[in-house]
Enzyme design. Structure first.
Site, PDB file in Angstrom:
ATOM      1  N   HIS A  82       0.838  -1.198   0.000  1.00 54.55           N
ATOM      2  CA  HIS A  82       0.000   0.000   0.000  1.00 54.55           C
ATOM      3  C   HIS A  82       0.873   1.248   0.000  1.00 54.55           C
ATOM      4  CE1 HIS A  82       0.191   1.451   4.298  1.00 54.55           C
ATOM      5  NE2 HIS A  82       0.475   0.193   4.548  1.00 54.55           N
ATOM      6  N   GLU A 119      -5.109   1.661   2.732  1.00 58.37           N
ATOM      7  CA  GLU A 119      -4.869   0.494   3.599  1.00 58.37           C
ATOM      8  C   GLU A 119      -4.928   0.875   5.064  1.00 58.37           C
ATOM      9  OE1 GLU A 119      -2.352  -2.323   6.014  1.00 58.37           O
ATOM     10  OE2 GLU A 119      -2.228  -0.147   5.736  1.00 58.37           O
ATOM     11  N   GLU A 167     -11.715  -3.393  -1.593  1.00 59.00           N
ATOM     12  CA  GLU A 167     -12.723  -2.984  -2.581  1.00 59.00           C
ATOM     13  C   GLU A 167     -12.380  -3.518  -3.969  1.00 59.00           C
ATOM     14  OE1 GLU A 167     -15.434  -1.746  -1.321  1.00 59.00           O
ATOM     15  OE2 GLU A 167     -14.363  -1.821   0.579  1.00 59.00           O
ATOM     16  N   GLU A 181     -13.074  -7.321  -3.934  1.00 57.05           N
ATOM     17  CA  GLU A 181     -14.521  -7.573  -3.974  1.00 57.05           C
ATOM     18  C   GLU A 181     -15.088  -7.268  -5.357  1.00 57.05           C
ATOM     19  OE1 GLU A 181     -15.634  -6.722   0.754  1.00 57.05           O
ATOM     20  OE2 GLU A 181     -15.912  -5.142  -0.744  1.00 57.05           O
ATOM     21  N   HIS A 224       3.774   4.962  12.767  1.00 57.77           N
ATOM     22  CA  HIS A 224       2.696   5.918  12.467  1.00 57.77           C
ATOM     23  C   HIS A 224       2.961   7.304  13.052  1.00 57.77           C
ATOM     24  CE1 HIS A 224      -0.531   2.584  11.605  1.00 57.77           C
ATOM     25  NE2 HIS A 224       0.483   2.554  10.767  1.00 57.77           N
ATOM     26  N   SER A 258     -24.788 -37.361  27.534  1.00 54.76           N
ATOM     27  CA  SER A 258     -24.080 -38.154  26.520  1.00 54.76           C
ATOM     28  C   SER A 258     -23.516 -37.287  25.405  1.00 54.76           C
ATOM     29  CB  SER A 258     -25.036 -39.193  25.929  1.00 54.76           C
ATOM     30  OG  SER A 258     -26.147 -38.537  25.329  1.00 54.76           O
ATOM     31  N   HIS A 290     -12.629 -18.265   5.464  1.00 56.16           N
ATOM     32  CA  HIS A 290     -11.649 -19.351   5.581  1.00 56.16           C
ATOM     33  C   HIS A 290     -11.784 -20.023   6.940  1.00 56.16           C
ATOM     34  CE1 HIS A 290      -7.859 -21.489   4.900  1.00 56.16           C
ATOM     35  NE2 HIS A 290      -7.860 -21.014   3.680  1.00 56.16           N
TER      36      HIS A 290
END
Length: 783
Positions: free
Chosen positions: A396, A444, A453, A456, A557, A648, A733
């Site tokens: 990214h 990202e 996006e 998808e 960051h 059981s 997954h």
């Protein structure tokens, strides 16, 4: 009388036909023509026999690999690897990094940088486009914190800014991005405050069990351990009013002022004013645009409320220097850290790490502009011989700050260097066997927006064509190699690491073994591989050099994640960047050029077995199930049950649990045999055969095609269309997903794990069957 039968007499008599007959040829001439034809036929027969014999004996024996190289004008992979290594240049990587980090490039901004990336791809001979997606994100307008004294007067107002450093030009940019949280709620909060350690669920649970009431409180937590958005989520669920997050020096690996290190820019320790920005999206629920979960964010698309996936209370980041006057107000109040655990106490001398609540109040203001704005992905494409078979590699481009020399633009610079190397190989006549897509994602940092996006939007194409996705988010932020991968790609990474020299000597692989035993982590979330592995079942890999013991503190960051910091402290020779470029390039070539997809399947099975064994250690009830013990699970293990569940249940669940164990065992055996089979195919593929064995080569190509089809769909066999429980249905997954309480770290067999954590017997049975069905499906593919 004359005898008419006398030949001599007959020959002397005149005959009325004689004048019409051809004159007989001499006997010698007839024999000459006949012998010439015979000789010609004989020579022709001999020549044909000679040519056949010569071909059988002397014609070149060729391998299928060599035949295909000639047919497609392919360059041998060994030559490609040499060309790759020769093209990697630390100076050009440095130049790319300097350009990426020269100006702010927050998600959805700085289109010029996206265009420069696309234009650079084009200069290298790689076709590029800039697809856009209209995403719902926020930009900061203003923020503030006020600490009140016991009389209700403002006693302290932190600046919420980082220091400008003369030594670091990036910090002095006039259009610097303010300190804020992506997807933080726009609003104010005022009230007493408490300290909740790292803000993990277990931290909140522990404090709640001790009677602490979070209602309308402002919660202060440390960065680390889990994704920051989940810290806000857990506080919100307990009724908190707001969250304040800071970085504690205790998490800096001992490279601290207290230990005698100087702070950046004078030394490797953390600058006390550094602030970690970041997203507070609920990443373990779903990544991507929170208003379009599961479908692409295009103009005119339908949108839903985002508040199941982002906070509804405000939050702000703050430096440890500026949080100290606030934390000091908690000293001596409430629960003490020694009553809670060893990691509750940090490394700030002025704070005793009492929990509170405070006797005074804090006000937090957070004004955000929420808007729908275009994000700019850059997609480069190198067309392959088999255009439909595709390898995607990506990084990214967006950063929280003007710099981002580590996150993400160390990876961005390396991606461009690979594009340059591939461009030079294209000029030499190279065309990859499989298409290579190079992706520079946008957004990202907010929550994997650009990649999610795009994937998808192209889900069918990706599902039908993409062999693997290789991600390099942060290529260099320290000197310790980290790798997270689908098991199918583990061996490919190891082999690549063995071929690349490490900056400190030896190979990348040897240093990796020395540092952590060449450990490969499980994929969770937190970077752009998430949609590929967790949603589409495409084998993925993420790697790079990260901060570890002895490394200069990485200002994650922060504006101090700058070109100057990278060029001065972390990688002044740009050698770690170069090593990553070579490893990344080798992996890409291995996937793009290998006639047989270079996956190994047995490790997948062995790791599945290990995952189940780890669950058994964590949840003793599984051992009881396996042994079909008749025990009162409700009393002993605290599992939920209703009237339809009898004692059981343990015995009844024993069968599906043992079915899972048996299925994994069967899969391991099938995988081992399949790996041996593909190894034999590879040997035959490079083995030389005489020309007349072309039918054998044709059958070999058919066998390779069938094997590749099986390898291609194998990881997809572990997809469950309905997804995980608990509102996490985006994650499909059954083996890999981010932990619902961690966000970053991967949860293994997450459906079963969460059912066990929730003590939900029906869900345990459900997920045992789902996972077993997936394992059986995978086994049927390679059997």
């Amino acid at each position: 009388m004359v005898n008419p039968n006398n030949s001599q007499t007959q020959s002397l008599l005149p005959h009325h036909h004689d004048r019409h007959r051809s004159r007989p040829r001499p006997v010698g001439q007839i024999g000459s023509r006949y012998s010439t034809a015979q000789r010609f036929c004989g020579f022709a027969a001999f020549g044909t026999f000679f040519l056949i014999a010569f071909s059988l004996v002397f014609a070149p024996r060729t391998s299928t690999s060599r035949d295909l190289r000639r047919l497609h004008h392919k360059i041998p992979q060994s030559e490609l690897e040499r060309a790759l290594f020769a093209s990697i240049n630390p100076k050009s990587i440095r130049a790319y990094s300097k350009n990426y980090t020269a100006a702010p490039h927050l998600g959805g901004t700085n289109f010029e940088l996206a265009k420069w990336t696309a234009d650079t791809f084009e200069e290298f001979g790689i076709k590029a486009e800039i697809p856009t997606y209209d995403c719902y994100i926020n930009y900061p307008l203003s923020a503030g914190i006020e600490l009140y004294d016991k009389d209700g007067q403002v006693s302290y107002v932190p600046s919420l800014e980082e220091d400008i450093l003369d030594e670091d030009p990036t910090t002095g940019l006039v259009d610097q991005v303010p300190t804020f949280h992506g997807y933080s709620y726009s609003g104010d909060a005022k009230g007493q405050f408490v300290y909740a350690n790292y803000g993990r669920k277990e931290d909140f649970d522990l404090l709640s069990s001790k009677g602490l009431d979070f209602s309308n409180k402002i919660v202060i937590v440390k960065y680390g351990k889990i994704f920051r958005g989940l810290k806000v989520k857990f506080a919100q669920e307990l009724g908190a009013a707001a969250v304040l997050i800071y970085s504690d020096p205790a998490d800096d690996g001992g490279i601290t002022l207290k230990n005698g290190y100087k702070a950046y820019p004078d030394g490797p320790a953390r600058n006390p004013s550094s602030v970690q920005r970041g997203s507070v999206q609920f990443l373990s629920i779903a990544p991507g645009d929170p208003t379009t979960p599961g479908w692409p964010s295009k103009k005119g698309t339908s949108r839903v409320s985002p508040y199941d996936r982002i906070p509804s209370i405000p939050s702000l980041p703050i430096s440890y220097r500026e949080v100290i006057p606030i934390l000091k107000q908690l000293n001596g109040h409430g629960i003490k850290p020694d009553q809670l655990g060893s990691d509750w106490k940090g490394d700030i001398d002025e704070f005793d790490y009492s929990v509170g609540p405070s006797k005074v109040e804090l006000k937090l203001s957070n004004l955000q502009n929420y808007t729908i704005t275009p994000l700019f992905n850059v997609i480069g494409r190198i067309e392959g011989i088999r255009a439909h078979e595709t390898v995607v590699i990506g990084n990214h481009r967006d950063a929280w700050i003007a710099g981002g020399a580590g996150d993400p633009n160390s990876g961005s610079a390396v991606l461009l260097e690979l594009a340059k190397a591939f461009g030079e190989m294209i000029k030499s006549g190279w065309k990859p066997l499989r298409t290579i897509v190079l992706a520079s994602w946008d957004g990202e940092e907010y929550g994997l927006l650009g990649s999610t996006e795009w994937a998808e939007d192209h889900a069918k194409f990706l599902g039908d064509n993409v062999v693997a996705y290789i991600n390099c988010d942060v290529s260099v932020s320290g000197h310790h190699l980290f790798v997270s991968s689908s098991p199918l790609l583990n061996q490919l990474f190891r082999e690549a690491a063995k071929k690349v020299s490490h900056p400190e000597g030896g190979t990348v692989y040897e240093k990796w073994v020395e540092q952590n035993g060449a450990h490969i982590k499980n994929l969770g979330s937190g970077s752009d591989y998430t949609v590929f592995q967790d949603h589409l079942g495409i084998p993925s890999l993420d790697f790079g050099y990260s901060f570890g013991p002895g490394d200069p503190v990485y200002h994650y960051h922060s504006i101090y994640d700058s070109f100057h910091w990278m060029d001065t402290y972390d990688d002044p020779e740009w050698a770690y960047h170069s090593a990553i470029a070579k490893v990344w390039g080798l992996i890409t070539l291995g996937l793009s050029e290998g006639e047989i997809i270079p996956f190994e399947t047995e490790e997948y099975g062995r790791l599945l077995k290990l995952y189940v064994e780890d669950l058994e250690k964590k949840f003793p009830v599984l051992e009881a199930i396996k042994q079909a013990l008749d025990i009162n699970y409700h009393e002993k293990f605290g599992f939920k049950h209703s009237n339809q569940f009898q004692m059981s249940d343990i015995q009844r669940t024993s069968k599906p649990y043992n079915n899972l164990i048996q299925s994994i065992g069967k899969f391991i055996k099938s995988a081992a045999e399949f790996d041996e089979y593909t190894a034999r195919l590879h040997k035959e593929y490079i083995k030389d055969y005489p020309w007349y064995k072309y039918p054998k080569k044709f059958r070999l190509l058919v066998a390779i095609k069938l094997a590749n089809t099986k390898l291609f769909i194998l990881d997809r066999a572990f997809l469950y269309d309905k997804g995980l429980d608990g509102g996490r249905d985006w994650f499909k997954h059954v083996v890999f997903a981010p932990g619902r309480y961690t966000g970053y770290a991967g949860a293994l067999l997450p459906g079963l794990l969460e059912a066990l954590e929730d003590k939900d017997w029906a869900a345990v049975e459900k997920w045992l069957k789902i996972i077993t069905d997936c394992v059986d499906k995978a086994d049927s593919i390679i059997s």
